[in-house]
Design an enzyme around this catalytic site. Structure first.
Site, PDB file in Angstrom:
ATOM      1  N   ARG A 133      33.004  22.687  29.037  1.00 57.07           N
ATOM      2  CA  ARG A 133      32.639  22.928  30.219  1.00 57.07           C
ATOM      3  C   ARG A 133      33.557  23.897  31.159  1.00 57.07           C
ATOM      4  O   ARG A 133      32.952  24.583  31.811  1.00 57.07           O
ATOM      5  CB  ARG A 133      31.665  21.751  30.936  1.00 57.07           C
ATOM      6  CG  ARG A 133      32.743  20.784  31.210  1.00 57.07           C
ATOM      7  CD  ARG A 133      31.806  19.541  31.658  1.00 57.07           C
ATOM      8  NE  ARG A 133      31.407  18.799  30.447  1.00 57.07           N
ATOM      9  CZ  ARG A 133      30.794  17.578  30.415  1.00 57.07           C
ATOM     10  NH1 ARG A 133      30.171  17.218  31.520  1.00 57.07           N
ATOM     11  NH2 ARG A 133      30.484  17.152  29.297  1.00 57.07           N
TER      12      ARG A 133
ATOM     13  N   GLU B 103      36.162  18.922  28.433  1.00 66.34           N
ATOM     14  CA  GLU B 103      36.851  20.226  28.525  1.00 66.34           C
ATOM     15  C   GLU B 103      36.273  21.594  28.165  1.00 66.34           C
ATOM     16  O   GLU B 103      36.322  22.495  28.729  1.00 66.34           O
ATOM     17  CB  GLU B 103      38.227  20.260  27.678  1.00 66.34           C
ATOM     18  CG  GLU B 103      38.169  20.654  25.919  1.00 66.34           C
ATOM     19  CD  GLU B 103      37.083  19.710  25.306  1.00 66.34           C
ATOM     20  OE1 GLU B 103      36.710  18.714  25.756  1.00 66.34           O
ATOM     21  OE2 GLU B 103      36.669  20.404  24.068  1.00 66.34           O
TER      22      GLU B 103
ATOM     23  N   ASP C 236      38.477  14.920  28.450  1.00 65.02           N
ATOM     24  CA  ASP C 236      37.784  15.261  27.263  1.00 65.02           C
ATOM     25  C   ASP C 236      36.492  16.066  27.323  1.00 65.02           C
ATOM     26  O   ASP C 236      35.722  16.475  26.514  1.00 65.02           O
ATOM     27  CB  ASP C 236      37.412  13.879  26.405  1.00 65.02           C
ATOM     28  CG  ASP C 236      37.127  14.077  24.893  1.00 65.02           C
ATOM     29  OD1 ASP C 236      37.300  15.163  24.445  1.00 65.02           O
ATOM     30  OD2 ASP C 236      36.806  13.223  24.413  1.00 65.02           O
TER      31      ASP C 236
ATOM     32  N   ASP D 211      35.710  22.284  16.747  1.00 59.80           N
ATOM     33  CA  ASP D 211      35.242  22.554  18.353  1.00 59.80           C
ATOM     34  C   ASP D 211      35.333  23.831  18.842  1.00 59.80           C
ATOM     35  O   ASP D 211      34.934  24.182  20.027  1.00 59.80           O
ATOM     36  CB  ASP D 211      35.875  21.617  19.175  1.00 59.80           C
ATOM     37  CG  ASP D 211      35.411  21.134  20.502  1.00 59.80           C
ATOM     38  OD1 ASP D 211      33.983  20.985  20.222  1.00 59.80           O
ATOM     39  OD2 ASP D 211      35.829  20.612  21.472  1.00 59.80           O
TER      40      ASP D 211
ATOM     41  N   ASP E 131      40.201  19.441  19.469  1.00 60.55           N
ATOM     42  CA  ASP E 131      40.024  19.026  20.802  1.00 60.55           C
ATOM     43  C   ASP E 131      40.670  17.333  20.560  1.00 60.55           C
ATOM     44  O   ASP E 131      39.576  16.648  19.791  1.00 60.55           O
ATOM     45  CB  ASP E 131      38.438  19.046  21.147  1.00 60.55           C
ATOM     46  CG  ASP E 131      38.201  18.072  22.104  1.00 60.55           C
ATOM     47  OD1 ASP E 131      39.069  17.749  23.137  1.00 60.55           O
ATOM     48  OD2 ASP E 131      36.932  17.786  22.566  1.00 60.55           O
TER      49      ASP E 131
ATOM     50  N   LYS F  70      40.949  10.924  22.554  1.00 58.94           N
ATOM     51  CA  LYS F  70      39.964  10.532  21.555  1.00 58.94           C
ATOM     52  C   LYS F  70      40.539   9.475  20.763  1.00 58.94           C
ATOM     53  O   LYS F  70      41.751   9.450  20.638  1.00 58.94           O
ATOM     54  CB  LYS F  70      39.464  11.554  20.797  1.00 58.94           C
ATOM     55  CG  LYS F  70      38.471  12.569  21.372  1.00 58.94           C
ATOM     56  CD  LYS F  70      37.954  13.631  20.475  1.00 58.94           C
ATOM     57  CE  LYS F  70      36.950  14.710  21.204  1.00 58.94           C
ATOM     58  NZ  LYS F  70      35.685  14.405  21.853  1.00 58.94           N
TER      59      LYS F  70
ATOM     60  N   LYS G 246      32.390  28.698  23.002  1.00 55.19           N
ATOM     61  CA  LYS G 246      33.251  27.757  23.285  1.00 55.19           C
ATOM     62  C   LYS G 246      34.511  27.806  22.252  1.00 55.19           C
ATOM     63  O   LYS G 246      33.906  27.495  20.967  1.00 55.19           O
ATOM     64  CB  LYS G 246      32.808  26.272  23.509  1.00 55.19           C
ATOM     65  CG  LYS G 246      33.799  25.181  23.351  1.00 55.19           C
ATOM     66  CD  LYS G 246      33.169  23.830  23.699  1.00 55.19           C
ATOM     67  CE  LYS G 246      34.159  22.531  23.362  1.00 55.19           C
ATOM     68  NZ  LYS G 246      33.620  21.215  23.509  1.00 55.19           N
TER      69      LYS G 246
END
Ligand code: BES
Ligand code: MN
Ligand code: ZN
Length: 497
Positions: A347, A345, A343, A284, A266, A273, A261
Site C-alpha cells: 500500500r 508495504e 510488512d 509479490d 517481500d 515474515k 505493485k
C-alpha cells in the site's frame, strides 16, 4: 507454438482431434469413425466417454490412417460450448500431448448445434486454449530437460471461416504473448528479478513502440516519494519507478492508467515474515507483471487507446538501514503515514505510484493491481480477485470483462467506518488497522486516501497471481499471468474508438 487455420484437415502425421458429446459424434468425428469402420464409436462406448469438456478418448496409430493418433474430445452439450469451453477443450488436449513426443496437432471440431459461437470464434478460442496451455518455464533445469521440453510445436485449427479466424487470431496472439510475459516475470526467481532487472524487461517494450521511462531513487526522492522509497531502503537493490506509455489513440484523448505493485521480494522487512510465510514472495510483483503484460498486449495489437502503465518496483528487506515499525514518512501526496508494520508495504508503494499516475497523467481512470493482502485469500479463496472501486460504472465494466475472459472478480465494499480504522495517534494515518478482521478492505481504504476524484479500481490479486496446488486449466506452472486478459478485454470493450 505455431498456430494456423485451414478450411480442411490434411491427412498427415501427427494428431487429429475431433469432437463429440455423450449423445453424438460431430460431423468430422462421424466421418472419421466411418473411415475407421466404427472404431472411434466403439472406443468411446468402451471407455465410458461422457463427452464433457476435458473428456477424451484416444486411438493410437489407427490402422489405415496416416495419423499417429486420433483423439475424440468432449465438447459437452452444444448450448454449453462457449469461449471458455473451447479454450478448456484445447488446453486439455495440449496438456496431454505437450511433452509426449507428438509435434503437430489438428483440431477438426465442428461447432455443435445449440452453441452460440460463430465458426471463427470457436476456432480462435480453441487456438487460445492451446496457446495458453503450451507455456513452459524450464530455463533453470539442467537435468531431464527433454522431459520438460515441449515437443508439440504446431497446431492447425480447421474452420469454415479461416480468413476471419486468422484476422482475429492476430490480436488474440498479442494478448497471449502478454500473458506469457507476465508469467515469465512472476516465475523468475528473486535473485534474478530485481527491481532493475524488471525495469530492463519493461524497457524492452520500446521495440513495440511503447515509450518507457525509468526513474531511480534520486529522481523519486525529488518527487517526494518517501512512502515507496521507505519500503526499498533496507534493500541492496535500487528501487525503480517504471512509466510506460502506449499512444495508440488520438492525441487529445486522455489516457487510461494501470498501476502495478512490484515488490520483487517481500520478506516483510523488519516485521519479518515466517519462513513459510515468505515462500512464494517472489510473486509479490504479480501486479506489476500484469500491467507490463497488458502494455505488451495493447502495443502488440496496436490498440487504439492511450494507455499508461506504472510500476512501483522495490525489494522489502530487513537491514540496518531498513524502515522501522514506528517510522513516519511523508508521501508524495503530502500526507504523512505512520508505519506500524513494515510488512504492509504494498500500500505504501502504491500510495506514491497512484499519486504519480493521477497528477502526471490526469487519466480517465486508474486501476491498480496488487498482491496486496493475505486476507483476500481468506475472503475469496483462489478463484476470484477482489475488486474495490469508487465508481460503479468502472466496477461493472471490470466485472463484465472478467466474466468474458474467465478472470473473475468479486466486488467488496468501501466505507467510512473502515477508513476510520486507519487513524494514527501522531500522523495523518497508520499503515495497518491493528485489528485482524477486514484486512483487504482496510488496505483498499488506505489506497483510496491517495485517490483524488479520478474513477479508480483496485484489484487485490493475492489469491490468483500464482498457484501452488491444483493448476488452472489454461495455466501450467506457477505464475498465472492473471490480469492481462481482463484488462485487455476492458480496453477493447469500452475504451477504443
Ligand atoms: N504481499 C503480502 C500479501 C500476500 C500474502 C500475498 C500472502 C500473497 C500471499 C503483503 O505485503 C502483506 O504482507 N500483507 C500483510 C498485511 C498485514 C501486515 C496488515 C498480510 O496480508 O499479512
Ligand atoms: Mn508484505
Ligand atoms: Zn507484499
Amino acid at each position: 507454438m505455431q498456430i494456423s487455420f485451414a478450411a480442411k484437415a490434411q491427412d498427415g502425421a501427427g494428431v487429429l482431434v475431433v469432437g463429440g458429446s455423450e449423445r453424438e459424434l460431430l460431423p468430422a468425428a462421424a466421418a472419421l469413425d466411418k473411415r475407421l469402420a466404427g472404431a472411434l464409436r466403439r472406443a468411446a462406448d468402451s471407455s465410458r466417454f461422457k463427452g464433457r469438456v476435458g473428456d477424451m478418448v484416444e486411438l493410437l496409430a489407427p490402422a489405415g490412417l496416416p495419423f499417429g493418433r486420433v483423439i475424440l474430445a468432449g465438447t459437452g452439450p452444444g448450448a454449453k460450448f462457449d469461449k471458455s469451453g473451447a479454450e478448456r477443450l484445447a488446453a486439455g488436449v495440449v496438456s496431454r500431448l505437450l511433452t509426449g513426443g507428438e509435434k503437430q496437432l489438428t483440431f477438426d471440431i465442428d461447432v455443435p448445434k445449440g452453441s452460440r459461437l460463430k465458426p471463427a470464434q470457436a476456432a480462435t478460442h480453441l487456438a487460445m486454449g492451446a496457446q495458453l496451455r503450451s507455456y513452459s518455464f524450464h530455463k533453470y533445469r539442467t537435468k531431464h530437460r527433454d522431459e520438460h521440453e515441449p515437443t508439440l510445436s504446431a497446431v492447425t485449427v480447421v474452420t469454415e471461416d479461416a480468413a476471419a479466424a486468422r484476422k482475429s487470431w492476430e490480436r488474440m496472439r498479442a494478448v497471449a504473448d502478454g500473458v506469457f510475459l507476465a508469467r515469465d516475470l512472476v516465475n523468475e526467481p528473486p535473485n534474478v528479478m530485481s527491481p532493475q532487472e524488471f525495469a530492463a524487461r519493461a524497457r524492452a517494450l520500446s521495440k513495440l513502440g511503447v515509450k518507457v521511462e525509468v526513474l531511480g531513487e534520486a529522481e523519486m526522492r525529488k518527487l517526494g516519494m518517501n512512502a515507496l522509497l521507505g519500503v526499498g531502503q533496507g534493500s541492496e537493490r535500487e528501487s525503480q519507478l517504471v512509466v510506460m506509455q502506449w499512444n495508440g489513440g488520438r492525441k487529445k484523448d486522455e489516457p487510461i492508467a494501470f498501476v502495478g505493485k512490484g515488490v520483487c521480494f517481500d520478506s516483510g522487512g523488519l516485521s519479518l515474515k515466517t519462513g513459510a510465510g515468505m515462500m512464494g514472495m517472489k510473486g509479490d510483483m504479480g501486479g506489476a507483471a500484469a500491467v507490463t503484460g497488458t502494455m505488451h498486449a495493447l502495443a502488440a495489437r496496436k490498440a487504439r487507446v492511450n494507455a499508461v502503465g506504472i510500476l512501483g518496483l522495490v525489494e522489502n528487506m530487513p537491514d540496518g538501514k531498513a524502515q522501522r515499525p514506528d517510522d513516519v514518512v511523508i508521501s508524495a501526496s503530502g500526507q504523512t503515514i505512520e508505519i506500524l508494520n513494515t510488512d504492509a508495504e504494498g500500500r505504501l508503494v502504491l500510495a506514491d505510484a497512484l499519486w504519480y499516475a493521477q497528477t502526471k497523467f490526469k487519466p480517465r481512470f486508474v486501476i491498480d493491481l496488487a498482491t496486496l493482502t493475505g486476507a483476500i485469500l481468506v475472503a475469496l479463496g483462489l478463484e476470484h480477485a477482489g475488486l474495490f472501486s469508487n465508481d460503479d460504472k468502472l466496477a461493472d465494466r471490470i466485472q463484465q470483462a472478467g466474466r468474458e475472459v474467465g478472470e473473475v472478480v468479486w466486488r467488496l465494499p468501501l466505507h467510512d467506518a473502515y477508513d476510520k480504522m486507519l487513524k494514527s495517534k501522531i500522523a495523518d494515518m497508520k499503515n495497518i488497522s491493528g485489528v485482524t478482521h477486514g484486512g483487504s478492505i482496510v488496505a483498499a481504504q488506505f489506497l483510496q486516501r491517495f485517490i483524488d476524484k479520478t474513477p479508480w479500481a483496485h484489484l487485490d490479486i493475492a489469491g490468483v497471481a500464482w498457484q501452488d496446488g491444483e493448476q488452472k486449466p489454461l495455466s501450467p506452472g506457477w505464475g498465472v499471468g492473471w490480469g492481462v486478459r481482463i484488462l485487455d478485454r476492458l480496453v477493447a470493450d469500452h475504451y477504443e474508438k
